[in-house]
Write a protein that holds these residues in place. Structure first.
Motif, mmCIF file in Angstrom:
data_model
loop_
_atom_site.group_PDB
_atom_site.id
_atom_site.type_symbol
_atom_site.label_atom_id
_atom_site.label_comp_id
_atom_site.label_asym_id
_atom_site.label_seq_id
_atom_site.Cartn_x
_atom_site.Cartn_y
_atom_site.Cartn_z
ATOM 1 N N ASP A 166 0.828 -1.208 0.000
ATOM 2 C CA ASP A 166 0.000 0.000 0.000
ATOM 3 C C ASP A 166 0.864 1.260 0.000
ATOM 4 O O ASP A 166 0.536 2.246 -0.668
ATOM 5 C CB ASP A 166 -0.937 -0.003 1.201
ATOM 6 N N LYS A 167 1.985 1.228 0.735
ATOM 7 C CA LYS A 167 2.883 2.389 0.769
ATOM 8 C C LYS A 167 3.532 2.601 -0.588
ATOM 9 O O LYS A 167 3.634 3.735 -1.061
ATOM 10 C CB LYS A 167 3.946 2.216 1.841
ATOM 11 N N ILE A 168 3.945 1.531 -1.241
ATOM 12 C CA ILE A 168 4.521 1.640 -2.577
ATOM 13 C C ILE A 168 3.499 2.239 -3.535
ATOM 14 O O ILE A 168 3.806 3.136 -4.321
ATOM 15 C CB ILE A 168 5.017 0.267 -3.077
ATOM 16 N N SER A 169 2.272 1.764 -3.458
ATOM 17 C CA SER A 169 1.208 2.273 -4.314
ATOM 18 C C SER A 169 0.940 3.757 -4.048
ATOM 19 O O SER A 169 0.762 4.547 -4.983
ATOM 20 C CB SER A 169 -0.059 1.459 -4.111
ATOM 21 N N ALA A 170 0.929 4.133 -2.775
ATOM 22 C CA ALA A 170 0.691 5.534 -2.422
ATOM 23 C C ALA A 170 1.816 6.422 -2.952
ATOM 24 O O ALA A 170 1.555 7.530 -3.452
ATOM 25 C CB ALA A 170 0.561 5.683 -0.909
ATOM 26 N N ASN A 171 3.061 5.954 -2.858
ATOM 27 C CA ASN A 171 4.187 6.725 -3.394
ATOM 28 C C ASN A 171 4.056 6.904 -4.901
ATOM 29 O O ASN A 171 4.346 7.979 -5.433
ATOM 30 C CB ASN A 171 5.519 6.044 -3.064
ATOM 31 N N GLN A 172 3.602 5.857 -5.591
ATOM 32 C CA GLN A 172 3.429 5.963 -7.039
ATOM 33 C C GLN A 172 2.325 6.956 -7.377
ATOM 34 O O GLN A 172 2.465 7.767 -8.298
ATOM 35 C CB GLN A 172 3.117 4.593 -7.638
ATOM 36 N N MET B 113 9.400 10.763 -8.299
ATOM 37 C CA MET B 113 9.365 9.674 -9.285
ATOM 38 C C MET B 113 10.452 8.643 -8.980
ATOM 39 O O MET B 113 10.219 7.436 -9.089
ATOM 40 C CB MET B 113 9.540 10.226 -10.704
ATOM 41 N N GLN B 114 11.633 9.108 -8.581
ATOM 42 C CA GLN B 114 12.710 8.177 -8.248
ATOM 43 C C GLN B 114 12.394 7.396 -6.971
ATOM 44 O O GLN B 114 12.669 6.196 -6.887
ATOM 45 C CB GLN B 114 14.048 8.915 -8.091
ATOM 46 N N LYS B 115 11.793 8.058 -5.980
ATOM 47 C CA LYS B 115 11.380 7.352 -4.757
ATOM 48 C C LYS B 115 10.379 6.253 -5.095
ATOM 49 O O LYS B 115 10.473 5.137 -4.584
ATOM 50 C CB LYS B 115 10.742 8.322 -3.762
ATOM 51 N N ALA B 116 9.419 6.581 -5.937
ATOM 52 C CA ALA B 116 8.410 5.597 -6.329
ATOM 53 C C ALA B 116 9.045 4.446 -7.096
ATOM 54 O O ALA B 116 8.700 3.274 -6.875
ATOM 55 C CB ALA B 116 7.317 6.265 -7.168
ATOM 56 N N ASN B 117 9.986 4.757 -7.970
ATOM 57 C CA ASN B 117 10.651 3.720 -8.758
ATOM 58 C C ASN B 117 11.492 2.812 -7.865
ATOM 59 O O ASN B 117 11.457 1.586 -8.005
ATOM 60 C CB ASN B 117 11.512 4.349 -9.855
#
Length: 111
Positions: free
Chosen positions: A50-56, A82-86
């Protein structure tokens, strides 16, 4: 049954169903040896996904705001988000790969 859009969520759902089948019961319930089947781990994994999805979603939202010319969004912020999400997605993907590999190893031991 709904089809999850996030590939990591799909992998988590598939692993949970396989764990349920392997345990012969419902997830989170103790088996004959008294060990819990995957309650805490599954919830921690879901929270990470969920955290990864929220960052994206945040990164995409900032990118759209920048494209529309929002004055409070700079290109630097967009690129960092964008880099954090990637990086988060790549990390989640590697964790998923390791979990699938470990699951396959365990299933081969049971044969």
């Amino acid at each position: 049954m709904t089809v999850p859009i996030n590939p990591l969520a799909a992998a988590l759902q598939q692993m949970q169903s396989m764990a349920t089948q392997a345990a012969g019961g419902s997830p989170g319930v103790a088996n004959e040896s008294g060990a819990a089947t995957a309650g805490g781990f599954a919830s921690a994994l879901k929270a990470s996904i969920d955290k990864i999805s929220a960052n994206q979603k945040t990164a995409i939202g900032e990118a759209h705001a920048f494209e529309l010319g929002a004055p409070n969004v700079s290109l630097n912020d967009v690129m960092v988000d964008m880099q954090k999400a990637n990086v988060g997605f790549q990390f989640g993907l590697q964790v998923r790969n390791k979990l699938v590999s470990a699951y396959n190893d365990i299933m081969q031991m049971a044969v």
